[in-house]
Write a protein that holds these residues in place. Structure first.
Motif, PDB file in Angstrom:
ATOM      1  N   ALA A 145      58.035 -21.894  38.042  1.00  0.00           N
ATOM      2  CA  ALA A 145      57.669 -21.758  36.627  1.00  0.00           C
ATOM      3  C   ALA A 145      57.947 -20.346  36.125  1.00  0.00           C
ATOM      4  CB  ALA A 145      56.188 -22.107  36.433  1.00  0.00           C
ATOM      5  N   VAL A 146      57.588 -19.343  36.926  1.00  0.00           N
ATOM      6  CA  VAL A 146      57.837 -17.952  36.543  1.00  0.00           C
ATOM      7  C   VAL A 146      59.337 -17.695  36.434  1.00  0.00           C
ATOM      8  CG1 VAL A 146      57.611 -15.545  37.278  1.00  0.00           C
ATOM      9  CG2 VAL A 146      55.673 -17.106  37.519  1.00  0.00           C
ATOM     10  N   ALA A 147      60.102 -18.213  37.399  1.00  0.00           N
ATOM     11  CA  ALA A 147      61.554 -18.020  37.376  1.00  0.00           C
ATOM     12  C   ALA A 147      62.173 -18.650  36.134  1.00  0.00           C
ATOM     13  CB  ALA A 147      62.175 -18.617  38.638  1.00  0.00           C
ATOM     14  N   TRP A 148      61.680 -19.822  35.762  1.00  0.00           N
ATOM     15  CA  TRP A 148      62.218 -20.510  34.585  1.00  0.00           C
ATOM     16  C   TRP A 148      61.976 -19.707  33.317  1.00  0.00           C
ATOM     17  CZ3 TRP A 148      65.508 -24.303  33.773  1.00  0.00           C
ATOM     18  CH2 TRP A 148      65.568 -24.899  32.510  1.00  0.00           C
TER      19      TRP A 148
ATOM     20  N   TRP B   3      66.238 -21.258  40.398  1.00  0.00           N
ATOM     21  CA  TRP B   3      66.517 -20.793  41.756  1.00  0.00           C
ATOM     22  C   TRP B   3      67.231 -19.448  41.756  1.00  0.00           C
ATOM     23  CZ3 TRP B   3      64.307 -21.910  46.014  1.00  0.00           C
ATOM     24  CH2 TRP B   3      64.872 -21.486  47.226  1.00  0.00           C
ATOM     25  N   SER B   4      66.644 -18.506  42.475  1.00  0.00           N
ATOM     26  CA  SER B   4      67.240 -17.195  42.685  1.00  0.00           C
ATOM     27  C   SER B   4      66.493 -16.519  43.824  1.00  0.00           C
ATOM     28  CB  SER B   4      67.154 -16.336  41.423  1.00  0.00           C
ATOM     29  OG  SER B   4      65.810 -15.931  41.197  1.00  0.00           O
ATOM     30  N   ILE B   5      66.990 -15.364  44.243  1.00  0.00           N
ATOM     31  CA  ILE B   5      66.282 -14.596  45.266  1.00  0.00           C
ATOM     32  C   ILE B   5      64.895 -14.216  44.777  1.00  0.00           C
ATOM     33  CG2 ILE B   5      66.258 -12.428  46.556  1.00  0.00           C
ATOM     34  CD1 ILE B   5      68.205 -14.444  47.640  1.00  0.00           C
ATOM     35  N   ARG B   6      64.793 -13.907  43.490  1.00  0.00           N
ATOM     36  CA  ARG B   6      63.494 -13.545  42.923  1.00  0.00           C
ATOM     37  C   ARG B   6      62.502 -14.697  43.021  1.00  0.00           C
ATOM     38  NH1 ARG B   6      61.076  -9.597  42.629  1.00  0.00           N
ATOM     39  NH2 ARG B   6      60.271  -9.574  40.494  1.00  0.00           N
TER      40      ARG B   6
ATOM     41  N   ALA C 259      54.695  -8.166  40.569  1.00  0.00           N
ATOM     42  CA  ALA C 259      55.080  -7.328  39.428  1.00  0.00           C
ATOM     43  C   ALA C 259      56.324  -6.495  39.713  1.00  0.00           C
ATOM     44  CB  ALA C 259      53.921  -6.404  39.056  1.00  0.00           C
ATOM     45  N   GLY C 260      56.699  -6.381  40.999  1.00  0.00           N
ATOM     46  CA  GLY C 260      57.821  -5.524  41.353  1.00  0.00           C
ATOM     47  C   GLY C 260      57.497  -4.061  41.153  1.00  0.00           C
ATOM     48  N   ALA C 261      56.203  -3.711  41.296  1.00  0.00           N
ATOM     49  CA  ALA C 261      55.751  -2.344  41.041  1.00  0.00           C
ATOM     50  C   ALA C 261      55.193  -1.719  42.312  1.00  0.00           C
ATOM     51  CB  ALA C 261      54.671  -2.348  39.956  1.00  0.00           C
ATOM     52  N   LEU C 262      55.332  -0.392  42.403  1.00  0.00           N
ATOM     53  CA  LEU C 262      54.797   0.367  43.541  1.00  0.00           C
ATOM     54  C   LEU C 262      55.180  -0.264  44.880  1.00  0.00           C
ATOM     55  CD1 LEU C 262      51.180   1.148  42.216  1.00  0.00           C
ATOM     56  CD2 LEU C 262      53.242   2.545  41.989  1.00  0.00           C
ATOM     57  N   ILE C 263      56.445  -0.600  44.997  1.00  0.00           N
ATOM     58  CA  ILE C 263      56.913  -1.234  46.229  1.00  0.00           C
ATOM     59  C   ILE C 263      56.754  -0.292  47.419  1.00  0.00           C
ATOM     60  CG2 ILE C 263      58.921  -2.250  47.377  1.00  0.00           C
ATOM     61  CD1 ILE C 263      57.640  -3.943  45.156  1.00  0.00           C
ATOM     62  N   TRP C 264      56.806   1.026  47.152  1.00  0.00           N
ATOM     63  CA  TRP C 264      56.619   1.999  48.231  1.00  0.00           C
ATOM     64  C   TRP C 264      55.236   1.864  48.876  1.00  0.00           C
ATOM     65  CZ3 TRP C 264      52.478   5.232  47.617  1.00  0.00           C
ATOM     66  CH2 TRP C 264      51.976   5.381  46.323  1.00  0.00           C
ATOM     67  N   LEU C 265      54.277   1.277  48.128  1.00  0.00           N
ATOM     68  CA  LEU C 265      52.938   1.037  48.654  1.00  0.00           C
ATOM     69  C   LEU C 265      52.776  -0.408  49.137  1.00  0.00           C
ATOM     70  CD1 LEU C 265      49.972   1.795  49.138  1.00  0.00           C
ATOM     71  CD2 LEU C 265      49.533   1.318  46.711  1.00  0.00           C
ATOM     72  N   ALA C 266      53.275  -1.351  48.351  1.00  0.00           N
ATOM     73  CA  ALA C 266      53.100  -2.771  48.664  1.00  0.00           C
ATOM     74  C   ALA C 266      53.829  -3.162  49.950  1.00  0.00           C
ATOM     75  CB  ALA C 266      53.590  -3.630  47.507  1.00  0.00           C
ATOM     76  N   ALA C 267      55.065  -2.673  50.121  1.00  0.00           N
ATOM     77  CA  ALA C 267      55.866  -3.068  51.281  1.00  0.00           C
ATOM     78  C   ALA C 267      55.246  -2.612  52.603  1.00  0.00           C
ATOM     79  CB  ALA C 267      57.294  -2.542  51.139  1.00  0.00           C
TER      80      ALA C 267
ATOM     81  N   ILE D 151      55.866  -9.870  57.022  1.00  0.00           N
ATOM     82  CA  ILE D 151      56.692  -8.829  57.635  1.00  0.00           C
ATOM     83  C   ILE D 151      58.071  -8.786  56.980  1.00  0.00           C
ATOM     84  CG2 ILE D 151      57.877  -8.147  59.759  1.00  0.00           C
ATOM     85  CD1 ILE D 151      55.492  -9.267  61.321  1.00  0.00           C
ATOM     86  N   LEU D 152      58.670  -9.962  56.793  1.00  0.00           N
ATOM     87  CA  LEU D 152      59.992 -10.027  56.160  1.00  0.00           C
ATOM     88  C   LEU D 152      59.956  -9.466  54.741  1.00  0.00           C
ATOM     89  CD1 LEU D 152      61.266 -13.523  57.381  1.00  0.00           C
ATOM     90  CD2 LEU D 152      62.061 -11.258  58.104  1.00  0.00           C
ATOM     91  N   MET D 153      58.892  -9.793  53.998  1.00  0.00           N
ATOM     92  CA  MET D 153      58.769  -9.263  52.627  1.00  0.00           C
ATOM     93  C   MET D 153      58.595  -7.754  52.649  1.00  0.00           C
ATOM     94  SD  MET D 153      59.000 -11.174  49.891  1.00  0.00           S
ATOM     95  CE  MET D 153      57.845 -10.636  48.623  1.00  0.00           C
ATOM     96  N   GLY D 154      57.807  -7.266  53.623  1.00  0.00           N
ATOM     97  CA  GLY D 154      57.617  -5.825  53.732  1.00  0.00           C
ATOM     98  C   GLY D 154      58.905  -5.087  54.045  1.00  0.00           C
ATOM     99  N   LEU D 155      59.824  -5.739  54.754  1.00  0.00           N
ATOM    100  CA  LEU D 155      61.118  -5.135  55.062  1.00  0.00           C
ATOM    101  C   LEU D 155      62.118  -5.333  53.926  1.00  0.00           C
ATOM    102  CD1 LEU D 155      61.450  -6.300  58.782  1.00  0.00           C
ATOM    103  CD2 LEU D 155      60.930  -3.983  57.969  1.00  0.00           C
ATOM    104  N   TRP D 156      62.101  -6.517  53.292  1.00  0.00           N
ATOM    105  CA  TRP D 156      63.095  -6.869  52.300  1.00  0.00           C
ATOM    106  C   TRP D 156      62.909  -6.129  50.976  1.00  0.00           C
ATOM    107  CZ3 TRP D 156      67.563  -8.260  50.701  1.00  0.00           C
ATOM    108  CH2 TRP D 156      67.741  -8.752  49.409  1.00  0.00           C
ATOM    109  N   MET D 157      61.680  -6.007  50.505  1.00  0.00           N
ATOM    110  CA  MET D 157      61.451  -5.436  49.174  1.00  0.00           C
ATOM    111  C   MET D 157      62.000  -4.012  49.026  1.00  0.00           C
ATOM    112  SD  MET D 157      60.204  -7.780  47.247  1.00  0.00           S
ATOM    113  CE  MET D 157      59.456  -6.954  45.835  1.00  0.00           C
ATOM    114  N   PRO D 158      61.790  -3.103  49.983  1.00  0.00           N
ATOM    115  CA  PRO D 158      62.411  -1.769  49.845  1.00  0.00           C
ATOM    116  C   PRO D 158      63.931  -1.827  49.893  1.00  0.00           C
ATOM    117  CG  PRO D 158      60.636  -1.736  51.466  1.00  0.00           C
ATOM    118  CD  PRO D 158      60.893  -3.169  51.149  1.00  0.00           C
ATOM    119  N   ILE D 159      64.480  -2.741  50.725  1.00  0.00           N
ATOM    120  CA  ILE D 159      65.936  -2.876  50.795  1.00  0.00           C
ATOM    121  C   ILE D 159      66.485  -3.336  49.457  1.00  0.00           C
ATOM    122  CG2 ILE D 159      67.813  -4.201  51.842  1.00  0.00           C
ATOM    123  CD1 ILE D 159      66.150  -4.297  54.415  1.00  0.00           C
ATOM    124  N   ARG D 160      65.825  -4.313  48.858  1.00  0.00           N
ATOM    125  CA  ARG D 160      66.294  -4.818  47.557  1.00  0.00           C
ATOM    126  C   ARG D 160      66.215  -3.730  46.495  1.00  0.00           C
ATOM    127  NH1 ARG D 160      64.603  -6.950  42.851  1.00  0.00           N
ATOM    128  NH2 ARG D 160      62.399  -6.672  43.335  1.00  0.00           N
ATOM    129  N   MET D 161      65.129  -2.958  46.484  1.00  0.00           N
ATOM    130  CA  MET D 161      64.990  -1.880  45.498  1.00  0.00           C
ATOM    131  C   MET D 161      66.077  -0.828  45.693  1.00  0.00           C
ATOM    132  SD  MET D 161      62.445  -2.772  43.584  1.00  0.00           S
ATOM    133  CE  MET D 161      62.099  -1.243  42.729  1.00  0.00           C
TER     134      MET D 161
END
Length: 255
Positions: A113-116, A123-126, A184-192, A242-252
């Protein structure tokens, strides 16, 4: 008219249930609905006062209502009725993956729903990122609704919580907070790093308890009152964090 053409005699049942001005017994309503769905014509007897209810219990030597009767035989309350009709009756403390299925299904639909709305596509990576983030929030909420019960169940297997008991109280807040930031895609340096840390500790703890120590435990992932078995699903949940913690900084970094 042959015997096969003769109309079948309707199935009938007698149901006695409490329905006073102050209280309508929910199991009485469930019993009535169940009987009707099973094709019974229900003679619905309402016990409209406490005196009527007490007199019925005394007459039939039962402790509770509702009470269903079929062919003149007392079947019992709602669960006994389900068992008599050949339907599944959940056993006390029966393990089930239903809470996890419900949480992840809801999270996935919310992510779509959010993606739409945000991307004008389903469908997307997001979409996958939002799915994990929303799932973390929902799982965190399940834990936060009763911190004491969660922390007690969590202590059965989490290695860090067994050393630092207060970690069992911090974990739900950390999981929910990391999920919100990732959503939110915010403060990834903390969230990841937060997701990476709690996911790694959780994965090691679950792996040791289930696959090394061979213990049969309930998982606190859906809250302290859940009957979800500790095992592959619990391990997968932590590996995803774990995967999200690794992926989010890479994506940013890539963006």
């Amino acid at each position: 008219m042959t015997q096969d053409d003769a109309p079948q005699q309707a199935k009938t049942a007698e149901l006695y249930r409490m329905a006073t001005a102050e209280h309508v017994c929910p199991f009485g309503l469930k019993s009535k609905d169940l009987l009707e769905r099973e094709g019974f014509e229900v003679n619905d007897h309402l016990l409209e006062t406490r005196d009527q209810t007490d007199a019925f219990k005394q007459e039939h030597q039962v402790d509770t209502t509702p009470q269903a009767f079929i062919d003149g035989k007392r079947i019992g309350g709602y669960e006994e009725l389900r068992e008599h009709l050949g339907l599944k009756v959940a056993e006390k403390d029966e393990v089930s993956y239903k809470p996890i299925i419900a949480i992840f299904s809801t999270a996935f639909l919310m992510a779509l729903a959010v993606a739409w709305v945000a991307l004008d596509t389903l469908w997307s990576i997001r979409t996958l990122e939002w799915f994990v983030a929303i799932a973390m929030c929902l799982l965190g909420l399940q834990k936060l609704k009763d911190l004491e019960s969660f922390s007690t169940m969590f202590l059965n297997y989490d290695l860090l919580a067994q050393q630092q008991v207060r970690y069992g109280y911090v974990y739900p807040f950390a999981e929910t907070f990391a999920g919100i930031l990732m959503l939110a895609g915010a403060l990834i340096w903390l969230a990841a790093p937060l997701a990476l840390f709690i996911g790694t500790v959780g994965a090691v703890s679950v792996f040791k308890a289930v696959y090394i120590d061979k213990r049969e435990l309930k998982c606190a992932c859906a809250g302290g009152d859940s009957n979800v078995p500790l095992g592959f699903v619990s391990l997968t949940e932590n590996l995803i964090m774990i995967l999200m913690g690794l992926w989010m900084p890479i994506r940013m970094y890539l963006l």
